[in-house]
Design a protein around this motif. Structure first.
Motif, PDB file in Angstrom:
ATOM      1  N   ARG A 200      -5.690 -53.946  11.099  1.00  0.00           N
ATOM      2  CA  ARG A 200      -5.224 -54.307  12.442  1.00  0.00           C
ATOM      3  C   ARG A 200      -5.653 -55.738  12.790  1.00  0.00           C
ATOM      4  O   ARG A 200      -4.882 -56.524  13.336  1.00  0.00           O
ATOM      5  CB  ARG A 200      -5.748 -53.320  13.476  1.00  0.00           C
ATOM      6  CG  ARG A 200      -5.214 -53.565  14.883  1.00  0.00           C
ATOM      7  CD  ARG A 200      -5.921 -52.666  15.881  1.00  0.00           C
ATOM      8  NE  ARG A 200      -5.603 -51.268  15.648  1.00  0.00           N
ATOM      9  CZ  ARG A 200      -4.585 -50.622  16.234  1.00  0.00           C
ATOM     10  NH1 ARG A 200      -3.795 -51.290  17.061  1.00  0.00           N
ATOM     11  NH2 ARG A 200      -4.382 -49.347  15.996  1.00  0.00           N
ATOM     12  N   SER A 234     -10.268 -50.677  18.156  1.00  0.00           N
ATOM     13  CA  SER A 234      -9.923 -50.013  16.900  1.00  0.00           C
ATOM     14  C   SER A 234     -11.147 -49.357  16.266  1.00  0.00           C
ATOM     15  O   SER A 234     -12.280 -49.830  16.411  1.00  0.00           O
ATOM     16  CB  SER A 234      -9.300 -51.006  15.914  1.00  0.00           C
ATOM     17  OG  SER A 234     -10.257 -51.961  15.491  1.00  0.00           O
ATOM     18  N   ARG A 235     -10.908 -48.281  15.560  1.00  0.00           N
ATOM     19  CA  ARG A 235     -11.993 -47.615  14.826  1.00  0.00           C
ATOM     20  C   ARG A 235     -12.577 -48.534  13.776  1.00  0.00           C
ATOM     21  O   ARG A 235     -13.783 -48.511  13.507  1.00  0.00           O
ATOM     22  CB  ARG A 235     -11.460 -46.335  14.165  1.00  0.00           C
ATOM     23  CG  ARG A 235     -11.169 -45.201  15.131  1.00  0.00           C
ATOM     24  CD  ARG A 235     -12.441 -44.509  15.603  1.00  0.00           C
ATOM     25  NE  ARG A 235     -13.178 -43.940  14.496  1.00  0.00           N
ATOM     26  CZ  ARG A 235     -12.915 -42.739  13.944  1.00  0.00           C
ATOM     27  NH1 ARG A 235     -11.893 -42.016  14.400  1.00  0.00           N
ATOM     28  NH2 ARG A 235     -13.658 -42.271  12.960  1.00  0.00           N
ATOM     29  N   ASP A 236     -11.715 -49.369  13.155  1.00  0.00           N
ATOM     30  CA  ASP A 236     -12.213 -50.299  12.139  1.00  0.00           C
ATOM     31  C   ASP A 236     -13.309 -51.188  12.722  1.00  0.00           C
ATOM     32  O   ASP A 236     -14.361 -51.387  12.107  1.00  0.00           O
ATOM     33  CB  ASP A 236     -11.072 -51.169  11.602  1.00  0.00           C
ATOM     34  CG  ASP A 236     -10.319 -50.508  10.456  1.00  0.00           C
ATOM     35  OD1 ASP A 236     -10.781 -49.462   9.961  1.00  0.00           O
ATOM     36  OD2 ASP A 236      -9.273 -51.048  10.057  1.00  0.00           O
ATOM     37  N   ARG A 257      -7.506 -48.160  11.049  1.00  0.00           N
ATOM     38  CA  ARG A 257      -7.393 -47.346  12.268  1.00  0.00           C
ATOM     39  C   ARG A 257      -7.798 -48.186  13.474  1.00  0.00           C
ATOM     40  O   ARG A 257      -8.656 -49.030  13.375  1.00  0.00           O
ATOM     41  CB  ARG A 257      -8.322 -46.136  12.162  1.00  0.00           C
ATOM     42  CG  ARG A 257      -7.886 -45.142  11.085  1.00  0.00           C
ATOM     43  CD  ARG A 257      -8.823 -43.973  10.996  1.00  0.00           C
ATOM     44  NE  ARG A 257     -10.131 -44.428  10.518  1.00  0.00           N
ATOM     45  CZ  ARG A 257     -11.156 -43.604  10.313  1.00  0.00           C
ATOM     46  NH1 ARG A 257     -11.033 -42.309  10.561  1.00  0.00           N
ATOM     47  NH2 ARG A 257     -12.321 -44.043   9.880  1.00  0.00           N
TER      48      ARG A 257
END
Length: 257
Positions: A200, A234-236, A257
């Motif tokens: 992302r 974002s999870r990242d 993610r």
């Protein structure tokens, strides 16, 4: 057999040109390249590698594609090549082109559509359309200028000079010069590391750079403002921060993610 193919290995996509002996850009190769790029766009890849088989990346266009054109067909060809370049630039993942041997004219423009360019030692690279009374039809002039400035772009395009990769690396057009026998392996390993990165965030970085190229810092700021919150959430990024605090830099695992 297609003259350009798309393959995927885990998170890395690879487009390979294979039209011996010189990988000349014919109408068929252009069509196969567009099909391969469309496959890449539809795949769940997280980075793309562009390379060619044979002794040369490509010596440029097959001259027959310019023979017998009328105005309608000339406009159609212009639309085809610019659309191909735009499709590569619009991929939301990092892209790396690997140049070896000869890489001239439209072939060089194809590489300029990628985010990063590596070249093998001994490569010969040029925007040589002026030799035949032409221009870089796939946007090479402006894309060279966006990387190394208008003066260098004018020098390359007006003189149709064939240059070594070391010169172009010094100018900033090429990111890295690599031993010829190590180019593919090192380039693929690097692209795999890109594919393991924060997808992302990489997509937003590409959008920011493209906006800057067309509209300057103000346009890039608008993209940053629009996309920045989603990257923050974002999870990242959240997992990356946890990894940084726990293990230091360079140990995070990103899962797009």
């Amino acid at each position: 057999m297609p003259l350009a193919t798309f393959n995927q290995s885990d998170r890395l996509g690879e487009i390979v040109i294979d039209s011996p002996p010189l990988n000349l850009f014919s109408g068929e190769l252009l069509a196969d390249l567009r099909a391969a790029v469309d496959q890449a766009a539809a795949a769940d890849i997280r980075a793309l590698l562009l390379r060619a088989e044979g002794e040369d990346f490509s010596a440029g266009a097959e001259v027959s594609i310019f023979v017998g054109l009328d105005e309608a067909r000339a406009k159609e060809l212009e639309t085809t090549v610019l659309s191909l370049i735009g499709a590569i630039e619009d991929l939301p993942v990092p892209s790396l082109a690997l140049i070896h041997g000869q890489c001239y004219a439209g072939a060089h423009e194809l590489c300029l559509a990628c985010d990063l360019i590596w070249a093998a030692e001994g490569s010969r690279i040029g925007q040589i359309e002026a030799v035949a009374g032409g221009i870089p039809y796939a946007g090479g002039t402006q894309r060279i200028a966006s990387r190394i400035g208008a003066a260098r772009a004018a020098e390359m395009v007006l003189t149709a000079a064939i240059l070594p990769p070391e010169t172009l690396a010094a100018w900033g057009l090429i990111n890295r010069v690599v031993a010829a026998d190590e180019l593919t392996a090192e380039g693929r390993a690097f692209a795999e590391r890109l594919a393991a990165g924060p997808t992302r965030a990489h997509a937003t970085t590409k959008r920011v750079l493209h906006a800057w190229r067309s509209g300057g810092v103000a346009a890039a700021d608008r993209v940053t403002h629009a996309d920045g919150p989603a990257v923050m959430l974002s999870r990242d990024l959240q997992e990356g921060i946890t990894s940084l605090e726990r293990d230091g830099p360079g140990h995070a695992t990103f899962n797009n993610r």
